[in-house]
Each structure stands twice: as C-alpha cells, then as structure tokens.
Write a protein that holds these residues in place. Structure first.
Motif, PDB file in Angstrom:
ATOM      1  N   LEU A 163       0.816  -1.201   0.000  1.00  0.00           N
ATOM      2  CA  LEU A 163       0.000   0.000   0.000  1.00  0.00           C
ATOM      3  C   LEU A 163       0.859   1.265   0.000  1.00  0.00           C
ATOM      4  O   LEU A 163       0.486   2.273  -0.590  1.00  0.00           O
ATOM      5  N   SER A 164       2.020   1.215   0.674  1.00  0.00           N
ATOM      6  CA  SER A 164       2.900   2.378   0.699  1.00  0.00           C
ATOM      7  C   SER A 164       4.329   1.936   0.994  1.00  0.00           C
ATOM      8  O   SER A 164       4.551   0.871   1.578  1.00  0.00           O
ATOM      9  N   GLU A 205       7.533  -0.706   4.634  1.00  0.00           N
ATOM     10  CA  GLU A 205       6.508  -1.083   3.654  1.00  0.00           C
ATOM     11  C   GLU A 205       5.207  -1.449   4.369  1.00  0.00           C
ATOM     12  O   GLU A 205       5.203  -2.268   5.296  1.00  0.00           O
ATOM     13  N   ASP A 206       4.144  -0.832   3.920  1.00  0.00           N
ATOM     14  CA  ASP A 206       2.800  -1.178   4.392  1.00  0.00           C
ATOM     15  C   ASP A 206       2.191  -2.071   3.314  1.00  0.00           C
ATOM     16  O   ASP A 206       1.861  -1.608   2.225  1.00  0.00           O
ATOM     17  N   ARG A 207       2.057  -3.369   3.632  1.00  0.00           N
ATOM     18  CA  ARG A 207       1.631  -4.330   2.614  1.00  0.00           C
ATOM     19  C   ARG A 207       0.277  -4.943   2.987  1.00  0.00           C
ATOM     20  O   ARG A 207      -0.060  -5.102   4.156  1.00  0.00           O
ATOM     21  N   ASN A 208      -0.444  -5.318   1.955  1.00  0.00           N
ATOM     22  CA  ASN A 208      -1.757  -5.957   2.124  1.00  0.00           C
ATOM     23  C   ASN A 208      -1.893  -7.009   1.025  1.00  0.00           C
ATOM     24  O   ASN A 208      -1.831  -6.687  -0.161  1.00  0.00           O
ATOM     25  N   THR A 209      -1.963  -8.271   1.361  1.00  0.00           N
ATOM     26  CA  THR A 209      -2.278  -8.781   2.685  1.00  0.00           C
ATOM     27  C   THR A 209      -1.054  -9.346   3.412  1.00  0.00           C
ATOM     28  O   THR A 209      -1.167  -9.880   4.518  1.00  0.00           O
ATOM     29  N   ALA A 210       0.126  -9.197   2.809  1.00  0.00           N
ATOM     30  CA  ALA A 210       1.351  -9.696   3.422  1.00  0.00           C
ATOM     31  C   ALA A 210       1.704  -8.854   4.642  1.00  0.00           C
ATOM     32  O   ALA A 210       1.225  -7.727   4.796  1.00  0.00           O
ATOM     33  N   ALA A 211       2.546  -9.431   5.503  1.00  0.00           N
ATOM     34  CA  ALA A 211       2.958  -8.721   6.717  1.00  0.00           C
ATOM     35  C   ALA A 211       3.790  -7.498   6.364  1.00  0.00           C
ATOM     36  O   ALA A 211       4.601  -7.518   5.428  1.00  0.00           O
ATOM     37  N   ASP A 212       3.574  -6.413   7.101  1.00  0.00           N
ATOM     38  CA  ASP A 212       4.398  -5.213   6.916  1.00  0.00           C
ATOM     39  C   ASP A 212       5.855  -5.556   7.224  1.00  0.00           C
ATOM     40  O   ASP A 212       6.140  -6.434   8.053  1.00  0.00           O
TER      41      ASP A 212
END
Length: 201
Positions: free
Chosen positions: A1-2, A48-55
């Motif tokens: 996501l970011s 890293e802000d990830r979806n659906t993986a872990a940040d």
C-alpha cells in the motif's frame, strides 16, 4: 500500500596540514605533510505497508572509517649544466569498511541481522620519486619518474557470516615513467611520454 524511505549520510573529517617553503632556495625547497581521519556513514531505512502480506522494514548501514597521511618534498638544484626539480613523497591509509543489513520479516534464506560482506580493513601505501631535468637552458626537458604501490585487503572472521570463508588479498607494483619535451623553432614543441600505471582492485 505504501513505501516510505529515509536515507541519511553523515561524514566527519579532521585533517592537519603543514607546509614549509624555503625562501633562500636551499636543497629542500618545499615540504608538505598531512594527517587525516574521516568517519562516514550511510543509513538507508525503508518501511513497507503491505496488504495482505505482513508489513516489513529494512535497515542498511554502510560505514567507512579512514586514517591516513602523506608527505611530499621538492628540491631544486643543478648538476653541471643540468637543472633539476626533484620531487618525492609517500602516502598511506587504512580504511575499515563495515556493512549491516537488518529489519523485520526477512526474505528467506536471510536471517537478520546479516552482512553483504565481512568487516574489512583495506591498506594502501605508495611512494614516488620524479625529476624534471632541463638541458641546454630548457631546450630539452626530461621527466623520469618511478612509483611504488602496495595494497592489502584483510576481511575479518565475522559471526554474522558464519559460512563465509574470508580470503586475504595483497599486491605490490613498481611503475616507471619517462617523458620528454623538446622546443622547436617558432614556439612549437614536441613531446613524448611512456608510462605504466597501477590501480589496486
């Protein structure tokens, strides 16, 4: 996501330099010495802000610490009908290089913290002598020179790299050089140059 990144570069340097010039034109016309110390660090951080993986985060740090010195000498004199401008000197430095990788949620097979390379000491040393010889009031000028170079790469055994087999590397080389400039009528000059060079890996 970011993906957010924060890079920082920091460098501290201290140097001491001394210069001597002989206004009387003695054998030692000029002397220059220098000592220096430098500590530089590059820090790179990402989140890293990830979806659906872990940040996850990553932290890379590269440090470079150098201590060195140099000395240069010049002498102007004559031997018979020849004028000389003799220069010689030495320089040496020792550099310690370190790198660190850290963060969260490492990608297999990495286990944090780790390194891309082991802590390494890099030694460089050199010495040179050169002369400018003027013949017939400068109608012909010769530039003979000789340089000696030495390097040594010393990686250290590192607990963060348990399977890495550190291998030392070193070498030395003598590099000659000769140049000539001849003045021709009408303000023209002809020159020739032959040189060897050496650069440590």
């Amino acid at each position: 996501l970011s993906l957010d990144a924060d890079d920082k570069i920091k460098r501290n340097r201290v140097s001491l330099e001394h210069r001597y010039d002989d206004p009387q034109g003695g054998f030692l016309t000029q002397l220059t010495t220098q000592l220096y110390w430098q500590d530089a660090k590059v820090t790179q951080f990402t989140a890293e802000d990830r979806n659906t993986a872990a940040d996850r985060t990553r932290l890379n740090v590269f440090s470079n610490r150098v201590f060195g010195g140099a000395a240069g000498f010049r002498s102007d004199f004559a031997t018979g009908g020849l004028k000389h401008s003799l220069a010689w000197g030495i320089d040496a430095s020792v550099t310690r290089q370190t790198g660190l990788r850290d963060g969260t949620v490492p990608t297999a097979p990495d286990v944090f913290p780790t390194r891309a390379f082991p802590v390494t000491d890099f030694t460089l040393a050199g010495a040179f002598v050169s002369d400018r010889i003027e013949i017939a009031d400068g109608a012909l000028q010769l530039y003979p020179a000789l340089r000696f170079d030495h390097y040594k790469l010393s990686p250290q055994a590192d607990p963060l790299l348990p399977t890495f087999a550190a291998a030392k590397q070193s070498g030395s080389r003598i590099s000659p050089k000769i140049g000539a400039v001849a003045k021709i009528a009408g303000g023209l000059s002809a020159f020739a140059n032959y040189a060897h060079g050496f650069k440590a890996p």
